[in-house]
Design an enzyme around this catalytic site. Structure first.
Site, short mmCIF file in Angstrom:
data_model
loop_
_atom_site.label_atom_id
_atom_site.label_comp_id
_atom_site.label_asym_id
_atom_site.label_seq_id
_atom_site.Cartn_x
_atom_site.Cartn_y
_atom_site.Cartn_z
N LYS A 148 0.95 -1.21 0.37
CA LYS A 148 -0.15 0.27 -0.17
C LYS A 148 1.02 1.16 -0.41
O LYS A 148 0.41 2.02 -0.78
CB LYS A 148 -0.77 0.19 1.21
CG LYS A 148 -1.74 -1.44 1.26
CD LYS A 148 -2.71 -1.15 2.57
CE LYS A 148 -1.65 -1.10 3.57
NZ LYS A 148 -1.49 -2.55 3.87
N ARG B 22 -9.67 0.34 8.61
CA ARG B 22 -9.64 -1.01 8.67
C ARG B 22 -10.61 -2.05 9.58
O ARG B 22 -10.82 -2.89 10.04
CB ARG B 22 -8.44 -0.92 9.41
CG ARG B 22 -7.03 -1.41 9.01
CD ARG B 22 -5.88 -0.73 9.66
NE ARG B 22 -4.87 -1.62 10.16
CZ ARG B 22 -3.92 -0.56 9.06
NH1 ARG B 22 -3.39 0.35 8.61
NH2 ARG B 22 -2.37 -1.95 9.48
N ARG C 231 11.87 -5.67 4.88
CA ARG C 231 11.56 -3.96 4.77
C ARG C 231 12.31 -2.54 5.72
O ARG C 231 12.81 -3.43 6.60
CB ARG C 231 10.02 -3.55 5.02
CG ARG C 231 9.71 -1.68 4.80
CD ARG C 231 8.24 -1.97 5.25
NE ARG C 231 7.53 -2.24 6.27
CZ ARG C 231 6.62 -2.32 6.07
NH1 ARG C 231 5.31 -1.79 4.79
NH2 ARG C 231 5.90 -2.71 7.46
N ARG D 99 11.31 -0.94 11.20
CA ARG D 99 10.03 -0.61 11.77
C ARG D 99 9.41 -1.56 13.28
O ARG D 99 10.02 -2.24 13.05
CB ARG D 99 8.80 -0.11 11.72
CG ARG D 99 8.18 1.27 11.12
CD ARG D 99 7.07 0.90 9.47
NE ARG D 99 6.07 0.14 9.86
CZ ARG D 99 5.04 -0.65 9.64
NH1 ARG D 99 4.03 -0.03 8.68
NH2 ARG D 99 4.33 -1.30 10.00
N ARG E 240 -0.25 -8.96 13.34
CA ARG E 240 -1.00 -7.72 12.30
C ARG E 240 -1.98 -9.58 11.16
O ARG E 240 -2.77 -8.21 10.71
CB ARG E 240 0.12 -7.15 11.73
CG ARG E 240 1.20 -6.15 12.48
CD ARG E 240 1.95 -5.95 12.25
NE ARG E 240 1.71 -5.14 11.06
CZ ARG E 240 2.84 -4.97 10.60
NH1 ARG E 240 4.55 -5.05 10.95
NH2 ARG E 240 3.39 -3.95 9.31
P1 AP5 Z 1 4.98 -1.78 1.93
O1 AP5 Z 1 4.38 -0.51 0.74
O2 AP5 Z 1 5.79 -1.51 2.92
O3 AP5 Z 1 3.12 -2.30 2.70
P2 AP5 Z 1 1.96 -1.53 3.31
O4 AP5 Z 1 1.53 -2.23 2.49
O5 AP5 Z 1 2.76 -0.64 3.01
O6 AP5 Z 1 2.45 -2.24 4.67
P3 AP5 Z 1 2.53 -2.04 6.26
O7 AP5 Z 1 3.42 -2.77 7.05
O8 AP5 Z 1 2.82 -0.01 5.93
O9 AP5 Z 1 1.27 -2.40 6.46
P4 AP5 Z 1 0.32 -1.61 7.93
O10 AP5 Z 1 -0.79 -2.26 7.14
O11 AP5 Z 1 0.56 -3.35 8.77
O12 AP5 Z 1 0.75 -0.83 8.68
P5 AP5 Z 1 0.47 0.52 9.15
O13 AP5 Z 1 1.39 1.10 9.13
O14 AP5 Z 1 -0.59 0.61 8.13
O15 AP5 Z 1 5.43 -3.31 1.29
C1 AP5 Z 1 5.86 -3.79 2.44
C2 AP5 Z 1 7.38 -4.51 1.35
O16 AP5 Z 1 7.60 -4.77 0.29
C3 AP5 Z 1 8.68 -3.41 1.06
O17 AP5 Z 1 9.86 -3.64 1.70
C4 AP5 Z 1 8.05 -2.71 -0.20
O18 AP5 Z 1 9.71 -2.34 -0.89
C5 AP5 Z 1 7.65 -4.40 -0.38
N1 AP5 Z 1 7.09 -4.80 -1.48
C6 AP5 Z 1 6.24 -3.49 -2.02
N2 AP5 Z 1 5.61 -4.60 -3.07
C7 AP5 Z 1 6.00 -5.26 -3.33
C8 AP5 Z 1 5.80 -6.18 -4.78
N3 AP5 Z 1 5.12 -6.30 -5.70
N4 AP5 Z 1 7.06 -7.02 -4.91
C9 AP5 Z 1 7.97 -7.37 -3.98
N5 AP5 Z 1 8.14 -7.21 -2.84
C10 AP5 Z 1 7.17 -5.59 -2.48
O19 AP5 Z 1 0.32 0.04 10.92
C11 AP5 Z 1 0.85 -0.55 11.08
C12 AP5 Z 1 0.08 -0.38 12.67
O20 AP5 Z 1 -0.80 0.41 13.78
C13 AP5 Z 1 -1.20 -1.50 13.28
O21 AP5 Z 1 -0.48 -2.70 12.67
C14 AP5 Z 1 -2.30 -1.17 13.51
O22 AP5 Z 1 -1.90 -1.13 14.84
C15 AP5 Z 1 -2.22 0.36 13.69
N6 AP5 Z 1 -2.94 0.91 12.62
C16 AP5 Z 1 -3.00 2.10 11.38
N7 AP5 Z 1 -3.84 2.15 11.00
C17 AP5 Z 1 -4.59 1.82 11.55
C18 AP5 Z 1 -6.18 1.85 11.39
N8 AP5 Z 1 -7.03 2.29 10.76
N9 AP5 Z 1 -7.35 1.31 12.60
C19 AP5 Z 1 -6.70 0.72 13.52
N10 AP5 Z 1 -5.44 0.55 14.18
C20 AP5 Z 1 -4.24 1.02 13.18
#
Ligand code: AP5
Length: 208
Positions: A14, A89, A123, A155, A166
């Site tokens: 994402k 979410r 990552r 992270r 997660r």
């Molecule tokens: P990346 O693009 O970083 O993936 P992402 O989908 O953004 O993953 P996140 O870990 O950021 O998502 P998340 O939803 O768990 O975390 P968030 O910060 O939102 O890609 C991942 C890796 O793969 C990278 O190294 C990239 O280079 C590689 N890659 C990308 N595309 C690729 C491809 N096609 N092929 C190969 N490699 C690839 O949330 C963190 C925490 O915050 C949650 O656990 C929760 O506690 C809280 N939180 C956040 N939002 C909410 C909400 N709305 N409600 C409640 N809690 C929330």
């Protein structure tokens, strides 16, 4: 004004795709994960409260997240719509969002669970410009970070134990949103288990 939602499991890509689509649409990226990490870094009560949920791989309570989004959407740069990354979410978050702004497209980036752990544990990002890389799949270019001087950041929740938690949280509480948005006719499913550039092309097609 209408907004876009990037939806999918942790590590689906994402954030990676948001950086690229931002260049295409001009819409600012609104990542609730980034907002919570910024709040934690600033030592606010919201950040400190969120940390215990993030460390455990659980969702931060809906009311905390919805209040963050209500504030963010009032900023001048959000006037023409934003690209939500990691929000909503839960169904209550989606219901709250529907009252705040119109959503034109929900882009669901689909990646099998077995790929996710490798993606997340490899990552890293640049602390200065925020660009996201991967040890194997998306390495730092040989001529350095495209955003300028590179400083590596990993992270705290990017370890195998928290990733599995997660993923469970995603399947239990977030994945039902796909059906919810599907019933509203705005869900676009994208195969995210391919090269990053190919995924970008499909997302831009869906937006067009
Ligand atoms: P990346 O693009 O970083 O993936 P992402 O989908 O953004 O993953 P996140 O870990 O950021 O998502 P998340 O939803 O768990 O975390 P968030 O910060 O939102 O890609 C991942 C890796 O793969 C990278 O190294 C990239 O280079 C590689 N890659 C990308 N595309 C690729 C491809 N096609 N092929 C190969 N490699 C690839 O949330 C963190 C925490 O915050 C949650 O656990 C929760 O506690 C809280 N939180 C956040 N939002 C909410 C909400 N709305 N409600 C409640 N809690 C929330």
């Amino acid at each position: 004004m209408s907004s876009i939602v990037l939806f999918g499991p942790p590590g689906a890509g994402k954030g990676t795709q948001a950086e690229r689509i931002m260049q295409h649409t001009g819409m600012p990226q609104v990542s609730t994960g980034d907002m919570l990490r910024a709040a934690l870094k600033a030592g606010t009560s919201v950040g400190l409260e969120a940390k215990k949920y993030m460390d455990a791989g659980q969702l931060v309570p809906d009311e905390v997240i919805i209040a963050l989004i209500e504030d963010r959407i009032e900023q001048p740069d959000a006037a023409n719509g934003v690209m939500f990354d990691g929000f909503p979410r839960t169904i209550p978050q989606a219901e709250a969002l529907a009252k705040i702004t119109e959503v034109s497209h929900v882009i669901s980036i689909e990646v099998p669970d077995e790929e996710i752990v490798d993606r997340i544990t490899g990552r890293f990002s640049c602390a200065n410009c925020g660009m996201v890389f991967h040890d194997k799949f998306n390495p730092l270019p040989v001529d350095g970070c495209p955003g300028g001087e590179f400083e590596e950041k990993r992270r705290a929740d990017d370890n195998e134990h928290t990733v599995r938690s997660r993923l469970n949280t995603y399947h239990e509480q977030t994945s039902p949103l796909a059906q919810w948005y599907g019933e509203r006719g705005i869900l676009h499913s994208i195969d995210g288990n391919r090269a990053i550039d190919l995924v970008t092309v499909d997302i831009i097609d869906a937006l067009n």
